[in-house]
Design a protein around this motif. Structure first.
Motif, PDB file in Angstrom:
ATOM      1  N   HIS A  41     -31.381  20.310 -19.542  1.00  0.00           N
ATOM      2  CA  HIS A  41     -30.237  20.616 -18.684  1.00  0.00           C
ATOM      3  C   HIS A  41     -29.713  19.395 -17.939  1.00  0.00           C
ATOM      4  O   HIS A  41     -28.779  19.503 -17.167  1.00  0.00           O
ATOM      5  N   LEU A  42     -30.383  18.279 -18.145  1.00  0.00           N
ATOM      6  CA  LEU A  42     -30.045  17.111 -17.334  1.00  0.00           C
ATOM      7  C   LEU A  42     -28.629  16.592 -17.629  1.00  0.00           C
ATOM      8  O   LEU A  42     -27.956  16.109 -16.723  1.00  0.00           O
ATOM      9  N   ALA A  43     -28.195  16.742 -18.868  1.00  0.00           N
ATOM     10  CA  ALA A  43     -26.852  16.255 -19.224  1.00  0.00           C
ATOM     11  C   ALA A  43     -25.784  16.951 -18.383  1.00  0.00           C
ATOM     12  O   ALA A  43     -24.901  16.297 -17.816  1.00  0.00           O
ATOM     13  N   ASP A  44     -25.893  18.267 -18.262  1.00  0.00           N
ATOM     14  CA  ASP A  44     -24.932  19.016 -17.444  1.00  0.00           C
ATOM     15  C   ASP A  44     -25.003  18.577 -15.992  1.00  0.00           C
ATOM     16  O   ASP A  44     -23.988  18.377 -15.333  1.00  0.00           O
ATOM     17  N   ALA A  45     -26.249  18.444 -15.507  1.00  0.00           N
ATOM     18  CA  ALA A  45     -26.428  18.101 -14.099  1.00  0.00           C
ATOM     19  C   ALA A  45     -25.894  16.698 -13.789  1.00  0.00           C
ATOM     20  O   ALA A  45     -25.530  16.405 -12.660  1.00  0.00           O
ATOM     21  N   LEU A  46     -25.844  15.857 -14.810  1.00  0.00           N
ATOM     22  CA  LEU A  46     -25.298  14.514 -14.606  1.00  0.00           C
ATOM     23  C   LEU A  46     -23.808  14.452 -14.920  1.00  0.00           C
ATOM     24  O   LEU A  46     -23.164  13.437 -14.667  1.00  0.00           O
ATOM     25  N   PHE A  48     -22.488  14.728 -18.078  1.00  0.00           N
ATOM     26  CA  PHE A  48     -22.288  14.020 -19.343  1.00  0.00           C
ATOM     27  C   PHE A  48     -21.782  15.021 -20.372  1.00  0.00           C
ATOM     28  O   PHE A  48     -22.578  15.772 -20.935  1.00  0.00           O
ATOM     29  N   PRO A  49     -20.484  15.064 -20.626  1.00  0.00           N
ATOM     30  CA  PRO A  49     -19.954  16.095 -21.510  1.00  0.00           C
ATOM     31  C   PRO A  49     -20.345  15.909 -22.974  1.00  0.00           C
ATOM     32  O   PRO A  49     -20.477  16.870 -23.710  1.00  0.00           O
ATOM     33  N   GLU A  50     -20.568  14.682 -23.367  1.00  0.00           N
ATOM     34  CA  GLU A  50     -20.760  14.431 -24.801  1.00  0.00           C
ATOM     35  C   GLU A  50     -22.242  14.332 -25.162  1.00  0.00           C
ATOM     36  O   GLU A  50     -22.636  13.664 -26.095  1.00  0.00           O
ATOM     37  N   ALA A  51     -23.059  15.084 -24.409  1.00  0.00           N
ATOM     38  CA  ALA A  51     -24.509  14.982 -24.586  1.00  0.00           C
ATOM     39  C   ALA A  51     -24.975  15.432 -25.967  1.00  0.00           C
ATOM     40  O   ALA A  51     -26.027  15.003 -26.437  1.00  0.00           O
ATOM     41  N   GLU A  52     -24.177  16.277 -26.627  1.00  0.00           N
ATOM     42  CA  GLU A  52     -24.633  16.743 -27.948  1.00  0.00           C
ATOM     43  C   GLU A  52     -24.648  15.607 -28.970  1.00  0.00           C
ATOM     44  O   GLU A  52     -25.214  15.732 -30.047  1.00  0.00           O
ATOM     45  N   ASN A  53     -24.059  14.474 -28.593  1.00  0.00           N
ATOM     46  CA  ASN A  53     -24.091  13.325 -29.502  1.00  0.00           C
ATOM     47  C   ASN A  53     -25.400  12.539 -29.440  1.00  0.00           C
ATOM     48  O   ASN A  53     -25.605  11.622 -30.222  1.00  0.00           O
ATOM     49  N   ILE A  54     -26.258  12.898 -28.515  1.00  0.00           N
ATOM     50  CA  ILE A  54     -27.516  12.141 -28.409  1.00  0.00           C
ATOM     51  C   ILE A  54     -28.439  12.501 -29.563  1.00  0.00           C
ATOM     52  O   ILE A  54     -28.658  13.669 -29.854  1.00  0.00           O
ATOM     53  N   THR A  55     -28.975  11.480 -30.198  1.00  0.00           N
ATOM     54  CA  THR A  55     -30.018  11.711 -31.194  1.00  0.00           C
ATOM     55  C   THR A  55     -31.323  11.962 -30.445  1.00  0.00           C
ATOM     56  O   THR A  55     -31.706  11.154 -29.602  1.00  0.00           O
ATOM     57  N   PRO A  56     -31.996  13.081 -30.736  1.00  0.00           N
ATOM     58  CA  PRO A  56     -33.230  13.367 -29.979  1.00  0.00           C
ATOM     59  C   PRO A  56     -34.275  12.258 -30.145  1.00  0.00           C
ATOM     60  O   PRO A  56     -34.382  11.655 -31.206  1.00  0.00           O
ATOM     61  N   LEU A  57     -35.000  12.054 -29.090  1.00  0.00           N
ATOM     62  CA  LEU A  57     -35.973  10.952 -29.058  1.00  0.00           C
ATOM     63  C   LEU A  57     -37.029  11.010 -30.154  1.00  0.00           C
ATOM     64  O   LEU A  57     -37.519   9.985 -30.588  1.00  0.00           O
ATOM     65  N   ALA A  58     -37.372  12.244 -30.565  1.00  0.00           N
ATOM     66  CA  ALA A  58     -38.409  12.368 -31.592  1.00  0.00           C
ATOM     67  C   ALA A  58     -38.037  11.550 -32.827  1.00  0.00           C
ATOM     68  O   ALA A  58     -38.908  11.006 -33.509  1.00  0.00           O
ATOM     69  N   GLU A 224     -24.403  24.443 -10.800  1.00  0.00           N
ATOM     70  CA  GLU A 224     -25.224  24.679 -11.994  1.00  0.00           C
ATOM     71  C   GLU A 224     -24.566  25.716 -12.899  1.00  0.00           C
ATOM     72  O   GLU A 224     -24.522  25.571 -14.118  1.00  0.00           O
ATOM     73  N   ARG A 225     -24.013  26.760 -12.308  1.00  0.00           N
ATOM     74  CA  ARG A 225     -23.330  27.790 -13.107  1.00  0.00           C
ATOM     75  C   ARG A 225     -22.144  27.218 -13.852  1.00  0.00           C
ATOM     76  O   ARG A 225     -21.844  27.606 -14.970  1.00  0.00           O
ATOM     77  N   GLU A 226     -21.464  26.300 -13.198  1.00  0.00           N
ATOM     78  CA  GLU A 226     -20.266  25.722 -13.816  1.00  0.00           C
ATOM     79  C   GLU A 226     -20.596  24.584 -14.772  1.00  0.00           C
ATOM     80  O   GLU A 226     -19.714  24.088 -15.480  1.00  0.00           O
ATOM     81  N   GLY A 227     -21.856  24.144 -14.759  1.00  0.00           N
ATOM     82  CA  GLY A 227     -22.235  23.008 -15.605  1.00  0.00           C
ATOM     83  C   GLY A 227     -21.681  21.700 -15.085  1.00  0.00           C
ATOM     84  O   GLY A 227     -21.356  20.799 -15.855  1.00  0.00           O
ATOM     85  N   THR A 228     -21.558  21.593 -13.756  1.00  0.00           N
ATOM     86  CA  THR A 228     -21.061  20.348 -13.161  1.00  0.00           C
ATOM     87  C   THR A 228     -22.154  19.746 -12.257  1.00  0.00           C
ATOM     88  O   THR A 228     -23.074  20.455 -11.843  1.00  0.00           O
ATOM     89  N   PRO A 229     -22.051  18.460 -11.940  1.00  0.00           N
ATOM     90  CA  PRO A 229     -23.119  17.819 -11.172  1.00  0.00           C
ATOM     91  C   PRO A 229     -23.240  18.348  -9.743  1.00  0.00           C
ATOM     92  O   PRO A 229     -22.233  18.447  -9.039  1.00  0.00           O
ATOM     93  N   PRO A 230     -24.449  18.660  -9.309  1.00  0.00           N
ATOM     94  CA  PRO A 230     -24.654  19.194  -7.956  1.00  0.00           C
ATOM     95  C   PRO A 230     -24.346  18.162  -6.874  1.00  0.00           C
ATOM     96  O   PRO A 230     -23.918  18.517  -5.779  1.00  0.00           O
ATOM     97  N   PHE A 231     -24.520  16.879  -7.195  1.00  0.00           N
ATOM     98  CA  PHE A 231     -24.322  15.847  -6.170  1.00  0.00           C
ATOM     99  C   PHE A 231     -22.841  15.632  -5.878  1.00  0.00           C
ATOM    100  O   PHE A 231     -22.493  15.090  -4.833  1.00  0.00           O
ATOM    101  N   VAL A 232     -21.979  16.027  -6.799  1.00  0.00           N
ATOM    102  CA  VAL A 232     -20.538  15.914  -6.528  1.00  0.00           C
ATOM    103  C   VAL A 232     -20.144  17.003  -5.531  1.00  0.00           C
ATOM    104  O   VAL A 232     -19.429  16.764  -4.561  1.00  0.00           O
ATOM    105  N   ALA A 233     -20.694  18.194  -5.747  1.00  0.00           N
ATOM    106  CA  ALA A 233     -20.331  19.341  -4.918  1.00  0.00           C
ATOM    107  C   ALA A 233     -20.889  19.239  -3.500  1.00  0.00           C
ATOM    108  O   ALA A 233     -20.239  19.640  -2.543  1.00  0.00           O
ATOM    109  N   SER A 234     -22.082  18.701  -3.359  1.00  0.00           N
ATOM    110  CA  SER A 234     -22.776  18.810  -2.068  1.00  0.00           C
ATOM    111  C   SER A 234     -23.018  17.464  -1.374  1.00  0.00           C
ATOM    112  O   SER A 234     -23.856  16.669  -1.804  1.00  0.00           O
ATOM    113  N   THR A 235     -22.285  17.247  -0.299  1.00  0.00           N
ATOM    114  CA  THR A 235     -22.495  16.049   0.534  1.00  0.00           C
ATOM    115  C   THR A 235     -23.893  16.066   1.133  1.00  0.00           C
ATOM    116  O   THR A 235     -24.561  15.027   1.217  1.00  0.00           O
ATOM    117  N   GLU A 236     -24.335  17.257   1.548  1.00  0.00           N
ATOM    118  CA  GLU A 236     -25.652  17.395   2.181  1.00  0.00           C
ATOM    119  C   GLU A 236     -26.751  16.942   1.216  1.00  0.00           C
ATOM    120  O   GLU A 236     -27.709  16.287   1.623  1.00  0.00           O
TER     121      GLU A 236
END
Ligand SMILES: Nc1ncnc2c1ncn2[C@@H]1O[C@H](COP(=O)(O)OP(=O)(O)O)[C@@H](O)[C@H]1O
Ligand SMILES: [Mg+2]
Length: 252
Positions: A41-46, A48-58, A224-236
């Motif tokens: 879920h880290l891509a959404d939280a960061l 990163f819209p194009e996360a599906e382009n990442i080749t898995p580390l394995a 998280e529901r919207e798939g957008t970064p939490p740090f953008v939404a919350s100053t606190e």
């Protein structure tokens, strides 16, 4: 610096990992964020819209083997610098690179061996300079706390929420971490409503340094529901995150 983020499922490991990655990057550091959770879920939280382009580390296993020349020498011939890692294994935005273990299909044995081998090799061998930080968003719980991987980090942050279950998991993680000789442990209190939540955590987990507390904030769960970064939404969240970074860096 190499940091791993651990804790019970749902306590906020991914939220904390994304927050720290963002804040370190804001400070001008180069960040390598690794999503080591088999349901990533880290891509959404960061954001990163194009996360599906990442080749898995394995899939890096072949590369590590190919370049190793002889048995047991894996990775030595690959210059172990973050910036030299092949682009296809990551997406990059601003100062943040994101890699992902990939959705791991565990067989009957329950072993995600190639993934763990790559993760271990990366975390152990990658060289980080003063201006670089690796953040590992780990799988929930303790069973999978890959010993050799976690041994190679400079600090383990354990995210804990004010609940009995989270405290119990944290105690297990602490035991395991101590067993493997990892003594740079920090607690991050998350989903904190008030002083009594803070007291609940600090009285039950007295022996570990508290890196800081993050408030329970609806803006975070909405993000998280919207798939957008939490740090953008919350100053606190950002402000509390800054304090955590100061704690972790000052105790280095
Ligand atoms: N400080 C917070 N305030 C409100 N909701 C939070 C907070 N931290 C995390 N959450 C929410 O809790 C859920 C689990 O968080 P997540 O970071 O995905 O946990 P984990 O990675 O440990 O499973 C998400 O819906 C997230 O938005
Ligand atoms: Mg997560």
């Amino acid at each position: 610096m190499k940091l791993a983020v651990s804790g019970k499922g749902g306590v906020g490991k991914t939220t904390v990992s994304a927050l720290l990655a963002y804040l370190f990057a804001q400070r001008g550091m180069n960040v390598l964020a690794i999503d080591a959770d088999p349901s990533p879920h880290l891509a959404d939280a960061l954001g990163f819209p194009e996360a599906e382009n990442i080749t898995p580390l394995a899939e890096m296993k072949e590369l590590l083997m190919e370049r190793s020349g002889s048995q047991g020498g894996a990775f030595y011939n690959l210059n172990p610098r973050v910036e030299d890692l092949p682009e296809r294994f990551m997406v990059t935005k601003d100062n943040i690179r994101l890699m992902a273990l990939g959705s791991v299909q565990k067989g009957g044995s329950g072993c995600a061996c190639p993934e763990n081998m790559v993760l271990r090799t990366l975390v152990r061998k990658l060289f980080t300079s003063e201006s670089e930080v690796i953040i590992l968003d780990m799988e929930a719980g303790v069973e999978h706390l890959g010993r050799a991987t976690v041994q190679a980090v400079d600090a383990l942050l354990i995210v804990v929420e004010p609940s009995r279950g989270s405290i119990e998991t944290t105690e297990k993680i602490i035991r395991l971490a101590k067993e493997i000789g990892l003594d740079r442990l920090f607690l991050v209190g998350n989903k904190i409503r008030n002083q009594s939540d803070r007291d609940y955590i600090t009285t039950r987990l007295k022996d570990l340094p508290m890196a800081g507390f993050l408030p329970l904030d609806m803006k975070v769960s909405d993000a998280e529901r919207e798939g957008t970064p939490p740090f953008v939404a919350s100053t606190e969240l950002r402000e509390a995150g800054e304090n955590i970074i100061k704690q972790v860096m000052s105790n280095e």
